[in-house]
Design a protein around this motif. Structure first.
Motif, PDB file in Angstrom:
ATOM      1  N   LEU A 105       0.673  -1.247  -0.109  1.00 45.29           N
ATOM      2  CA  LEU A 105       0.166  -0.010   0.098  1.00 45.29           C
ATOM      3  C   LEU A 105       0.885   1.182  -0.081  1.00 45.29           C
ATOM      4  O   LEU A 105       0.600   2.319  -0.740  1.00 45.29           O
ATOM      5  CB  LEU A 105      -0.944   0.255   1.357  1.00 45.29           C
ATOM      6  N   THR A 106       2.058   1.266   0.795  1.00 45.63           N
ATOM      7  CA  THR A 106       2.827   2.184   0.869  1.00 45.63           C
ATOM      8  C   THR A 106       3.599   2.596  -0.791  1.00 45.63           C
ATOM      9  O   THR A 106       3.675   3.721  -1.177  1.00 45.63           O
ATOM     10  CB  THR A 106       3.998   2.169   1.797  1.00 45.63           C
ATOM     11  N   PHE A 107       3.847   1.372  -1.339  1.00 48.73           N
ATOM     12  CA  PHE A 107       4.442   1.462  -2.743  1.00 48.73           C
ATOM     13  C   PHE A 107       3.435   2.193  -3.576  1.00 48.73           C
ATOM     14  O   PHE A 107       3.723   3.029  -4.368  1.00 48.73           O
ATOM     15  CB  PHE A 107       5.059   0.202  -2.985  1.00 48.73           C
ATOM     16  N   ILE A 108       2.248   1.739  -3.687  1.00 50.09           N
ATOM     17  CA  ILE A 108       1.198   2.069  -4.657  1.00 50.09           C
ATOM     18  C   ILE A 108       0.796   3.761  -4.241  1.00 50.09           C
ATOM     19  O   ILE A 108       0.496   4.214  -5.177  1.00 50.09           O
ATOM     20  CB  ILE A 108      -0.166   1.159  -4.224  1.00 50.09           C
ATOM     21  N   LEU A 109       0.645   3.894  -2.891  1.00 52.97           N
ATOM     22  CA  LEU A 109       0.410   5.355  -2.636  1.00 52.97           C
ATOM     23  C   LEU A 109       1.394   6.313  -2.938  1.00 52.97           C
ATOM     24  O   LEU A 109       1.292   7.307  -3.627  1.00 52.97           O
ATOM     25  CB  LEU A 109       0.238   5.399  -1.281  1.00 52.97           C
ATOM     26  N   PHE A 110       2.659   5.837  -2.891  1.00 54.14           N
ATOM     27  CA  PHE A 110       4.040   6.590  -3.369  1.00 54.14           C
ATOM     28  C   PHE A 110       3.835   6.884  -5.006  1.00 54.14           C
ATOM     29  O   PHE A 110       3.855   7.917  -5.269  1.00 54.14           O
ATOM     30  CB  PHE A 110       5.122   5.945  -2.902  1.00 54.14           C
ATOM     31  N   ASN A 111       3.476   6.032  -5.733  1.00 53.76           N
ATOM     32  CA  ASN A 111       3.460   5.864  -6.935  1.00 53.76           C
ATOM     33  C   ASN A 111       2.408   6.701  -7.607  1.00 53.76           C
ATOM     34  O   ASN A 111       2.345   7.633  -8.358  1.00 53.76           O
ATOM     35  CB  ASN A 111       3.494   4.285  -7.489  1.00 53.76           C
ATOM     36  N   VAL A 112       1.031   6.350  -6.970  1.00 58.12           N
ATOM     37  CA  VAL A 112      -0.132   7.525  -7.427  1.00 58.12           C
ATOM     38  C   VAL A 112       0.253   8.839  -7.064  1.00 58.12           C
ATOM     39  O   VAL A 112      -0.169   9.671  -7.972  1.00 58.12           O
ATOM     40  CB  VAL A 112      -0.985   6.920  -6.503  1.00 58.12           C
ATOM     41  N   LEU A 113       0.786   9.302  -6.032  1.00 55.02           N
ATOM     42  CA  LEU A 113       1.082  10.781  -5.731  1.00 55.02           C
ATOM     43  C   LEU A 113       2.216  11.354  -6.590  1.00 55.02           C
ATOM     44  O   LEU A 113       2.254  12.312  -6.936  1.00 55.02           O
ATOM     45  CB  LEU A 113       1.721  10.683  -4.217  1.00 55.02           C
ATOM     46  N   ASN A 114       3.243  10.462  -7.130  1.00 51.95           N
ATOM     47  CA  ASN A 114       4.132  10.954  -7.843  1.00 51.95           C
ATOM     48  C   ASN A 114       3.513  11.151  -9.114  1.00 51.95           C
ATOM     49  O   ASN A 114       4.022  12.005 -10.122  1.00 51.95           O
ATOM     50  CB  ASN A 114       5.508   9.904  -7.970  1.00 51.95           C
ATOM     51  N   TYR A 115       2.512  10.263  -9.659  1.00 46.39           N
ATOM     52  CA  TYR A 115       2.069  10.302 -11.030  1.00 46.39           C
ATOM     53  C   TYR A 115       0.965  11.598 -11.151  1.00 46.39           C
ATOM     54  O   TYR A 115       1.190  12.139 -12.053  1.00 46.39           O
ATOM     55  CB  TYR A 115       1.138   8.977 -11.229  1.00 46.39           C
ATOM     56  N   TYR A 116       0.242  11.805 -10.096  1.00 47.20           N
ATOM     57  CA  TYR A 116      -0.957  12.780 -10.139  1.00 47.20           C
ATOM     58  C   TYR A 116      -0.328  14.092  -9.539  1.00 47.20           C
ATOM     59  O   TYR A 116      -0.846  15.143  -9.844  1.00 47.20           O
ATOM     60  CB  TYR A 116      -1.941  12.299  -9.435  1.00 47.20           C
ATOM     61  N   CYS A 117       0.772  14.124  -8.752  1.00 43.96           N
ATOM     62  CA  CYS A 117       1.257  15.467  -8.579  1.00 43.96           C
ATOM     63  C   CYS A 117       2.207  16.068  -9.082  1.00 43.96           C
ATOM     64  O   CYS A 117       2.710  17.294  -8.915  1.00 43.96           O
ATOM     65  CB  CYS A 117       1.741  15.213  -6.738  1.00 43.96           C
ATOM     66  N   PHE A 118       2.902  15.471 -10.037  1.00 44.12           N
ATOM     67  CA  PHE A 118       3.499  15.904 -11.154  1.00 44.12           C
ATOM     68  C   PHE A 118       2.936  17.039 -11.955  1.00 44.12           C
ATOM     69  O   PHE A 118       2.042  16.756 -12.683  1.00 44.12           O
ATOM     70  CB  PHE A 118       4.526  14.808 -11.991  1.00 44.12           C
ATOM     71  N   LEU A 119       3.564  18.409 -12.190  1.00 38.92           N
ATOM     72  CA  LEU A 119       2.778  19.379 -12.809  1.00 38.92           C
ATOM     73  C   LEU A 119       3.802  19.650 -14.023  1.00 38.92           C
ATOM     74  O   LEU A 119       4.955  20.067 -13.794  1.00 38.92           O
ATOM     75  CB  LEU A 119       2.694  20.568 -12.122  1.00 38.92           C
ATOM     76  N   TYR A 120       3.338  19.557 -15.240  1.00 40.34           N
ATOM     77  CA  TYR A 120       4.136  20.052 -16.282  1.00 40.34           C
ATOM     78  C   TYR A 120       4.272  21.454 -16.421  1.00 40.34           C
ATOM     79  O   TYR A 120       3.126  22.088 -15.964  1.00 40.34           O
ATOM     80  CB  TYR A 120       3.553  19.182 -17.804  1.00 40.34           C
ATOM     81  N   PRO A 121       5.275  22.138 -16.921  1.00 43.21           N
ATOM     82  CA  PRO A 121       5.136  23.449 -17.073  1.00 43.21           C
ATOM     83  C   PRO A 121       4.474  24.022 -18.136  1.00 43.21           C
ATOM     84  O   PRO A 121       4.107  23.392 -19.147  1.00 43.21           O
ATOM     85  CB  PRO A 121       6.852  24.072 -17.452  1.00 43.21           C
ATOM     86  N   VAL A 122       3.648  25.127 -17.824  1.00 43.09           N
ATOM     87  CA  VAL A 122       2.715  25.754 -18.785  1.00 43.09           C
ATOM     88  C   VAL A 122       3.322  26.251 -20.079  1.00 43.09           C
ATOM     89  O   VAL A 122       4.351  27.219 -19.624  1.00 43.09           O
ATOM     90  CB  VAL A 122       1.693  26.645 -18.038  1.00 43.09           C
ATOM     91  N   LYS A 123       3.117  25.947 -21.043  1.00 43.63           N
ATOM     92  CA  LYS A 123       3.528  26.398 -22.270  1.00 43.63           C
ATOM     93  C   LYS A 123       2.539  27.652 -22.748  1.00 43.63           C
ATOM     94  O   LYS A 123       1.473  27.277 -23.053  1.00 43.63           O
ATOM     95  CB  LYS A 123       3.623  25.209 -23.186  1.00 43.63           C
TER      96      LYS A 123
END
Length: 51
Positions: A18-36
């Protein structure tokens, strides 16, 4: 630790998963691409007629 009961191993495995899954989900959804930002002005091209 061989003296641990199998239930403890199962709980430990579930917590790690669960810790591993939570870590991956947070990294996937919290990454913001720079606005072009690009200007949306239409390009005007002058045509020079050579008669």
């Amino acid at each position: 630790m061989p003296q641990m009961s199998p239930l403890s191993w199962l709980i430990l495995f579930i917590i790690f998963c669960l810790t591993f899954i939570l870590f991956n989900v947070l990294n996937y959804y919290c990454f913001l691409y720079p606005v072009k930002t690009t200007s949306t002005k239409p390009k005007t091209q002058t045509i020079s007629w050579k008669w």
